[in-house]
Each structure stands twice: as structure tokens, then as C-alpha cells.
Design an enzyme around this catalytic site. Sequence first.
Site, PDB file in Angstrom:
ATOM      1  CG  ASP A 166     -29.564 -19.999  56.251  1.00 48.29           C
ATOM      2  OD1 ASP A 166     -28.547 -19.380  55.899  1.00 48.29           O
ATOM      3  OD2 ASP A 166     -29.578 -21.233  56.425  1.00 48.29           O
ATOM      4  CE  LYS A 214     -26.230 -21.349  56.293  1.00 54.18           C
ATOM      5  NZ  LYS A 214     -27.173 -22.455  56.243  1.00 54.18           N
ATOM      6  CE  LYS A 273     -30.333 -28.645  56.565  1.00 54.05           C
ATOM      7  NZ  LYS A 273     -31.245 -28.085  55.552  1.00 54.05           N
ATOM      8  CB  CYS A 313     -29.299 -22.897  59.454  1.00 47.72           C
ATOM      9  SG  CYS A 313     -29.548 -24.068  58.102  1.00 47.72           S
TER      10      CYS A 313
HETATM   11  C1  C5J Z   1     -32.181 -23.652  58.034  1.00 42.89           C
HETATM   12  C2  C5J Z   1     -33.337 -25.681  57.426  1.00 42.89           C
HETATM   13  N1  C5J Z   1     -31.773 -22.522  57.513  1.00 42.89           N
HETATM   14  N2  C5J Z   1     -34.164 -25.635  58.461  1.00 42.89           N
HETATM   15  N3  C5J Z   1     -32.440 -24.696  57.180  1.00 42.89           N
HETATM   16  O1  C5J Z   1     -32.390 -23.747  59.219  1.00 42.89           O
HETATM   17  O2  C5J Z   1     -33.388 -26.618  56.646  1.00 42.89           O
END
Ligand code: C5J
Length: 230
Positions: free
Chosen positions: A24, A129, A132, A162
Amino acid sequence: MTKVDAEPYEFEFTLAKTALVMIDWQRDFVYPGGFGESLGNDTSKLLKAMGPAQKVLQQCRAAGMFVVHTREGHRADLTDLPRAKRERGNAPLRIGDMGSMGRLLVRGEYGHGIVDELAPIDGEPVIDKPGKGMFYATDSDTVLRMRGIEKLIFTGVTTEVCVQTSVREANDRGYDALVLEDCVGSYFPEFQEAALAMIKAQGGIFGWVSDSTRFLAALGTPGVMAAASR
Ligand code: C5J
């Protein structure tokens, strides 16, 4: 077999059965005006992990390691967005609303994209996705198993959300996970510390923790490593 100095003990891998997982690295989390900031977070806290993650990405590519990227986000019509996820946090801007980088966490929007510094190249699958974790409602497991991957090296954001969710999912599916602590970022330093401690506790209950310096020292001279492990 390559051995990485790590906690709670050495992490061993062979290049052919290992993938680098970039979790991410999206503008929506890393830059102002995205989803991360809409939740009240200071996005600048994530930037320091980007340099080390870029170095690891470049060296893994040079060594010939399989690389996969993930992106958290939703369909434009939000049909895969649970009510609970949209409403949670009670923020003024929610998933699907328009921010300065496009609609928050919506696929195809500028903010949903991966930052230029860590952008995927040809041959590196990008896994979209809705949750998470990288395995929930995705084909991650298929993509990894088709390549015979058994070990995963993690960089990404955010550490306790995530990244950690993906490490836990990977653990339950039989993968070994190594998290590089200077290549993962959190809006909360205390959560970063706690998440990494949880992963490596109890003899590595979810996996291993090391850093980019120790990992790259083990990876060695890319050309030599690539030839030796094939
Ligand atoms: C991720 C989030 N990628 N913090 N998402 O950690 O909402």
C-alpha cells in the site's frame, strides 16, 4: 541459502522461493489530501520509510527477486465497500468522497496510485485489495503459489494496520514473513514499536524483524546472488 541477521533469530531464504511485498505505498496514505490525512493523521510520518524501501526494491529487482505490490481501495461504485468501513471514524471526508487527489481510496484515482518512487514495473503484479490484509478477497495466494513462493519480505504502510494484517494472514497460510523495520511506516511511533514487537515475540509467532541494512548485506552483490540461487 541466504541468512539475514534478524530477530528473534536468523531468517533464511532462497531467492527463487522469496517475494518482496510492497504494501500500500499509495499517495492516499503517504501524502496530504488523501485517505490517511482524512482520518486526522500526519502523513509526513510515513515518508522516512520510503527511502530505505526504495533501496530494497531496487536491490531486490537487481537480484531478480519476485516483487508484488498491493493497493487498498474500492470499486468506483463502492459496491465492495462495507457500510462499517465507510462509516467508521466519522471523518468529514469518507472513502469515495472527493479529496485533493481524487476520490478517497477509489481505484483509478490519482490518490489510489502507488507513489512514483516505488512504482511497479513490468512483471510485478499489483494486487488490489478491499481490506487491510493482502489475502482477503484477493488472488495473492494464487499469484505467490504459482511462483513457488514460500517466504515474504515486507515493506509498506501502515505497520500496525495493513502490514501487520498481511503478515498475520501470511502466517496462517504457511508463509514465513520478514518485516524490515526501517521500510515500514506508521502514523503512530508507539504502534510501530508494538506491532514489530508482537510479530517477533514468542520465538517469532508471526514472523521475523530485521532492517534494510542487514537485509541488503545478506542479499549481497545482486548479480552474484541471482546466479547462485537459480
Ligand atoms: C493501510 C490503513 N494500508 N491504515 N491502511 O494500512 O487504513
